[in-house]
Design an enzyme around this catalytic site. Structure first.
Site, PDB file in Angstrom:
ATOM      1  CG  ASP A 239      -2.286   0.647   0.904  1.00 23.73           C
ATOM      2  OD1 ASP A 239      -2.256   1.827   0.517  1.00 23.73           O
ATOM      3  OD2 ASP A 239      -3.348   0.018   1.053  1.00 23.73           O
ATOM      4  CG  HIS A 262      -0.986   1.454  -3.279  1.00 24.72           C
ATOM      5  ND1 HIS A 262      -2.263   1.267  -2.802  1.00 24.72           N
ATOM      6  CD2 HIS A 262      -0.649   0.298  -3.896  1.00 24.72           C
ATOM      7  CE1 HIS A 262      -2.680   0.045  -3.111  1.00 24.72           C
ATOM      8  NE2 HIS A 262      -1.707  -0.566  -3.768  1.00 24.72           N
TER       9      HIS A 262
END
Length: 415
Positions: A239, A262
Site C-alpha cells: 500500500d 502505492h
C-alpha cells in the site's frame, strides 16, 4: 639557548593545560556515564528462543526502565536472539528524561491469530506517552503478517469481524521527541508504523519490507502529528509507502526509495469530516513499480483543507499513475458519495520530476467540481511512457500554471 628555553616553557605550559583539559573530560565523562543505566531483557527472564512468550519479561524490564531514577536509560534487546512478544502496550510517562531501546535482536509477533485472543487486534506493539524515546539498532520487528493477508475480509471496509483487519506492527501515540533509527520492520499484517499525536519526530535509515500483494500494509502513516522528518529509508509494501493523514503539519520526507506499493500520499482526507494537512515537503525520492507515484486523495463530502504541499526532485521508474490529485477517492467503487462538499486544496507544487509510466495518462489533476484546486504549479516535470506511447495530462477544475513540462498541462485553468 634563550630560544630553546622559551620553547621548552611554552611546551610545558601547553602540556599542563592539556592535562587539565583531559582531567575535565574524564570528570564530565564519569558524571555522564554514571547517569546512564542499562537494562537487558535477558536479566528479567527473557529467553529469546522464538517460541517462549517473552512479553512478561519485557514488561518487567519496561517497568524497571520507566521507573528508573537515572536520567538516561537503555533497554537492550540483545543480538542473536529471537523474542516472541504477544500484543502489548508500553506506557509512559516515565521518570528518565531520555529513553533508549537498543534493538539488536529480532522481535517477532505470534504466528497464529490465537495470539490475539483477549487482546485488541488493531495493534501489535504500542508505545504511548513516552517523550524523548529513541528506538534504534540493526534488529528486526517481524509482524508475521502472512497469517492475516489471506483473510477474505481484509479489504472489506464494512466488515465487523474481529481478528479480520490485522494489527499494525508499531504504533507511537503521544510520543514527542521520538527517534527511530536503523531497524527493520517486516511483514506487518497492516500498517507497519503509525504515528499519532506525536511532535518532533525523526525516522531515518530504516527498512520496511512486505510483499507488493499484501493488503493495506502502509509503510508509515502519520496522523495528527507535527514536525515530522522521514528520510533515507527503504520502503517496500502493498500500500502507501508513506501516507500523511489529517491533523498533520510540517512534514519533511526525503531520500526515500519506495516500491513496490502505492507511492507517497497525502490522505486520504475527508472521510471522517473536517481534516487539515499543511506544510508537507517530499523531495529527492525514487518511486519504482508502484500503483501511484505522488498523490493527494480526498473523499467527496469532506471538509477542511490541504495546502502548501510540494513534491520535488522525484524519480519515477515504471509507475502506474505518476502524478495524481484524486478528489473522487472511493477505492471500493461501491456506494461512492456524490457530494458538493470537499476538502479545499491549494498551493501545491510538482517540480523537478522525471521518469517513466506504465500508463499514458501520466498527470491527473482531478479536483472537486464545486471547490476546485487553487495555485497548482507543475514545473520541469518530464514523464514518458514505458512503451513509447504518447502521454497526456487530465484536469478537472484545477487552477494553476505549468512551465517546461512534458506532457504540457494545457488543461490547467487560470489561477
Amino acid at each position: 639557548m634563550h630560544g630553546s628555553c622559551t620553547i621548552w616553557i611554552m611546551m610545558t605550559s601547553l602540556q599542563f593545560y592539556f592535562c587539565i583539559f583531559l582531567v575535565y573530560l574524564c570528570m564530565v565523562s564519569s558524571v555522564w556515564s554514571a547517569d546512564i543505566k542499562t537494562f537487558n531483557v535477558i536479566n528479567f527472564g527473557a529467553i529469546g528462543d522464538g517460541r517462549t512468550d517473552d512479553l512478561p519479561a519485557f514488561l518487567k524490564a519496561w517497568e524497571a526502565v520507566c521507573q528508573s531514577e537515572s536520567s538516561r536509560v537503555i533497554l537492550v534487546i540483545p543480538k542473536r536472539k529471537k523474542f516472541l512478544l504477544m500484543p502489548s502496550t508500553f506506557d509512559g510517562p516515565c521518570k528518565p528524561s531520555r529513553m533508549h531501546i537498543q534493538v539488536s535482536g529480532n522481535i517477532i509477533a505470534p504466528n497464529s491469530k490465537s495470539g490475539w485472543d483477549g487482546a485488541a487486534s488493531n495493534a501489535w506493539l504500542t508505545f504511548s506517552n513516552i517523550n524523548h524515546l529513541t528506538v534504534n539498532g540493526n534488529g528486526v520487528f517481524d509482524g508475521q503478517g502472512h497469517i492475516w493477508w489471506s483473510n477474505p475480509c481484509m479489504n472489506d471496509n464494512t466488515s465487523q469481524e474481529t481478528q479480520c483487519k490485522g494489527p499494525t506492527a508499531l504504533i507511537f501515540r503521544r510520543c514527542d521527541q521520538l527517534r527511530v533509527r536503523g531497524v527493520t520492520i517486516t511483514r506487518s499484517a497492516r500498517s507497519h508504523i503509525i504515528l499519532t499525536a506525536c511532535n518532533e519526530v525523526s525516522i531515518a535509515n530504516i527498512r520496511i519490507m512486505s510483499p507488493g500483494d499484501s493488503l493495506n500494509t502502509d509503510g508509515i502513516d502519520v496522523s495528527a502529528s507535527t514536525n515530522v522528518r522521514i528520510h533515507n529509508s527503504l520502503i517496500a509494501t502493498g500500500d502507501d509507502c508513506i501516507a500523511i493523514g489529517g491533523g498533520s503539519s510540517n512534514v519533511s520526507i526525503s531520500g526515500i526509495t519506495c516500491g513496490p506499493g502505492h507511492g507517497i500520499s497525502i490522505g486520504s482526507l475527508g472521510e471522517g469530516g473536517f481534516e487539515v494537512v499543511e506544510d508537507v515537503n517530499v523531495r529527492n525520492c525514487t518511486i519504482k513499480d508502484t500503483l501511484a507515484g505522488v498523490r493527494i486523495k480526498t473523499w467527496q463530502g469532506g471538509e477542511g483543507y490541504a495546502r502548501r504541499i510540494a513534491f520535488e526532485g522525484i524519480i519515477f521508474v515504471a509507475v502506474n499513475n505518476p502524478v495524481i490529485i484524486d478528489q473522487f477517492y472511493c477505492p471500493s467503487k461501491v456506494n461512492c458519495k456524490n457530494d458538493t462538499a470537499a476538502v479545499a486544496l491549494s498551493d501545491i507544487t510538482f517540480r523537478g520530476i522525471l521518469g517513466t509510466s506504465l500508463m499514458d495518462e501520466v498527470i491527473n489533476l482531478s479536483c472537486s467540481e464545486t471547490v476546485g484546486c487553487k495555485n497548482i504549479l507543475v514545473d520541469r516535470v518530464y514523464i514518458s511512457s514505458v512503451n513509447g506511447n504518447p502521454v497526456h495530462a487530465k484536469c478537472i477544475n484545477a487552477h494553476g500554471r505549468y512551465t517546461h513540462t512534458r506532457p504540457a498541462v494545457k488543461c490547467l485553468l487560470p489561477p
